[in-house]
Design a protein around this motif. Sequence first.
Motif, short mmCIF file in Angstrom:
data_model
loop_
_atom_site.label_atom_id
_atom_site.label_comp_id
_atom_site.label_asym_id
_atom_site.label_seq_id
_atom_site.Cartn_x
_atom_site.Cartn_y
_atom_site.Cartn_z
N VAL A 101 0.82 -1.21 0.00
CA VAL A 101 0.00 0.00 0.00
C VAL A 101 0.85 1.27 0.00
CG1 VAL A 101 -1.93 -1.17 1.11
CG2 VAL A 101 -0.26 0.02 2.52
N LEU A 102 2.05 1.21 0.58
CA LEU A 102 2.92 2.39 0.54
C LEU A 102 3.44 2.63 -0.88
CD1 LEU A 102 4.97 2.00 3.85
CD2 LEU A 102 2.80 3.19 3.45
N ARG A 103 3.79 1.54 -1.56
CA ARG A 103 4.24 1.67 -2.95
C ARG A 103 3.09 2.18 -3.83
NH1 ARG A 103 6.10 -3.14 -3.62
NH2 ARG A 103 8.30 -2.64 -3.29
N VAL A 104 1.90 1.65 -3.65
CA VAL A 104 0.74 2.11 -4.42
C VAL A 104 0.49 3.59 -4.18
CG1 VAL A 104 -1.77 1.91 -4.66
CG2 VAL A 104 -0.37 -0.15 -4.53
N SER A 105 0.69 4.03 -2.94
CA SER A 105 0.43 5.43 -2.60
C SER A 105 1.41 6.38 -3.26
CB SER A 105 0.48 5.63 -1.08
OG SER A 105 -0.55 4.91 -0.44
N LEU A 106 2.70 6.03 -3.30
CA LEU A 106 3.72 6.99 -3.70
C LEU A 106 4.32 6.74 -5.09
CD1 LEU A 106 5.67 7.42 -0.33
CD2 LEU A 106 3.73 8.72 -1.21
N HIS A 107 4.00 5.62 -5.70
CA HIS A 107 4.54 5.34 -7.03
C HIS A 107 3.98 6.35 -8.03
CE1 HIS A 107 5.47 3.18 -10.75
NE2 HIS A 107 6.30 2.42 -10.05
N PRO A 108 4.81 6.84 -8.96
CA PRO A 108 4.32 7.83 -9.94
C PRO A 108 3.20 7.32 -10.84
CG PRO A 108 6.59 7.13 -10.41
CD PRO A 108 6.26 6.61 -9.06
N LEU A 113 4.30 9.39 5.31
CA LEU A 113 4.50 7.96 5.11
C LEU A 113 5.96 7.57 5.25
CD1 LEU A 113 2.12 7.06 2.11
CD2 LEU A 113 1.69 6.90 4.57
N LEU A 114 6.86 8.37 4.71
CA LEU A 114 8.28 8.05 4.82
C LEU A 114 8.76 8.13 6.26
CD1 LEU A 114 9.78 9.82 1.67
CD2 LEU A 114 9.37 7.37 2.02
N HIS A 115 8.21 9.07 7.02
CA HIS A 115 8.57 9.17 8.44
C HIS A 115 8.14 7.91 9.19
CE1 HIS A 115 9.23 10.99 12.38
NE2 HIS A 115 8.03 10.56 12.72
N ARG A 116 6.92 7.45 8.93
CA ARG A 116 6.43 6.23 9.58
C ARG A 116 7.26 5.04 9.18
NH1 ARG A 116 0.04 6.16 8.34
NH2 ARG A 116 0.29 4.00 9.02
N LEU A 117 7.58 4.94 7.90
CA LEU A 117 8.33 3.79 7.40
C LEU A 117 9.75 3.78 7.96
CD1 LEU A 117 8.54 1.31 5.63
CD2 LEU A 117 9.00 2.81 3.67
N PHE A 136 13.79 -5.64 4.67
CA PHE A 136 12.78 -5.36 3.64
C PHE A 136 12.29 -3.93 3.77
CE2 PHE A 136 8.45 -4.88 2.17
CZ PHE A 136 8.44 -5.53 0.95
N LEU A 137 12.02 -3.48 4.99
CA LEU A 137 11.51 -2.13 5.21
C LEU A 137 12.56 -1.08 4.85
CD1 LEU A 137 9.53 -2.58 8.55
CD2 LEU A 137 8.65 -2.57 6.20
N SER A 138 13.81 -1.36 5.14
CA SER A 138 14.88 -0.43 4.78
C SER A 138 14.99 -0.29 3.26
CB SER A 138 16.21 -0.90 5.36
OG SER A 138 16.17 -0.91 6.77
N THR A 139 14.90 -1.42 2.56
CA THR A 139 14.96 -1.40 1.10
C THR A 139 13.75 -0.67 0.53
OG1 THR A 139 16.19 -3.48 1.05
CG2 THR A 139 15.08 -2.84 -0.97
N LEU A 140 12.57 -0.93 1.12
CA LEU A 140 11.35 -0.26 0.66
C LEU A 140 11.47 1.25 0.87
CD1 LEU A 140 8.45 -0.51 -0.43
CD2 LEU A 140 7.68 -0.77 1.95
N TYR A 141 12.02 1.66 2.02
CA TYR A 141 12.19 3.09 2.28
C TYR A 141 13.07 3.73 1.20
CZ TYR A 141 13.54 7.49 4.41
OH TYR A 141 13.76 8.83 4.62
N ASP A 142 14.18 3.09 0.87
CA ASP A 142 15.07 3.65 -0.15
C ASP A 142 14.36 3.76 -1.50
OD1 ASP A 142 17.11 3.79 1.72
OD2 ASP A 142 18.01 1.88 1.12
N GLU A 143 13.55 2.75 -1.82
CA GLU A 143 12.81 2.78 -3.08
C GLU A 143 11.82 3.94 -3.12
OE1 GLU A 143 9.17 0.36 -5.25
OE2 GLU A 143 10.48 -0.74 -3.87
N LEU A 144 11.01 4.06 -2.07
CA LEU A 144 9.97 5.08 -2.07
C LEU A 144 10.56 6.48 -1.98
CD1 LEU A 144 7.26 3.49 0.27
CD2 LEU A 144 7.70 3.12 -2.15
N ALA A 145 11.63 6.63 -1.22
CA ALA A 145 12.26 7.95 -1.09
C ALA A 145 12.84 8.43 -2.41
CB ALA A 145 13.34 7.92 -0.02
#
Length: 266
Positions: A135-142, A159-163, A174-183
């Motif tokens: 859901v975080l990727r869906v929210s922030l993906h272009p 969202l990035l602060h929470r993540l 996994f969460l660290s990698t996801l953070y780098d992706e979304l940021a």
Amino acid sequence: MGELLRNWRQRRRLTQFDLAEMAEVSTRHVSFIETGRSLPSRALLLRLADRLDVPLRERNQLMTAAGLAPMYAERSLDDPALREAHAAIEMVLYGHEPHPALAVDRHWNLIMHNRAVAPLLAGIPDFLLARPSNVLRVSLHPEGLAPRIINLGEWRAHLLHRLRHLADTTRDPFLSTLYDELAAYPCDDPYDESELSASAHVAVPFRVRSEFGDLAFISTITVFGTPLEVTLSELAIESFFPADAATAQAMRAFGASLEPAQFAGH
């Protein structure tokens, strides 16, 4: 096991003396456990893990590292043993209609959602919604919700602060990698996380364009209060509430078109 315990203590920014006081043992005993000179009993290891607020999944890892059997079961949400919990989740989700609500796992992958979520996801590409849909990727993906989010900079910072906080406290790779992706996703509305505390809002709103018009929501997170099973301990329900009168009216109109929900909790 001692190294794992020391890592958790350091994550919580506690000294050996702090942990010893909290667990009602000597500092020397804690030191011996962390250096491998002493093995704690199951009861003491559980007490130390409790004082350090170690998640159930990681408590099992501590047990295994100490040569003990894991204590907490991990089941699929479809397991018969979780039938009542599954029904409770559905009751919360569908009972929240006509407002959106969704259930996610520890990686923010979508588990279930109510019918008010579907219209907000209309037009999202299949590759973002295919299981496991994050859901975080869906929210922030272009190509996801980002172009529709009116306050993208503010919501993205939230969202990035929470993540980042979750990644720091769990050390889940996994969460660290996801953070780098979304940021790294592009954003034309940069917003410093420090500005969130200076916001005039009582809560960070989620403002989105939809087929119902421009909507504004604030959200709450619900978790199981006394989980003794890994899956339940990692599950969270996010419920969205109207943040203005126009959104409340639009969602009431949407609710009037819904048939009574049919689910296991009935």
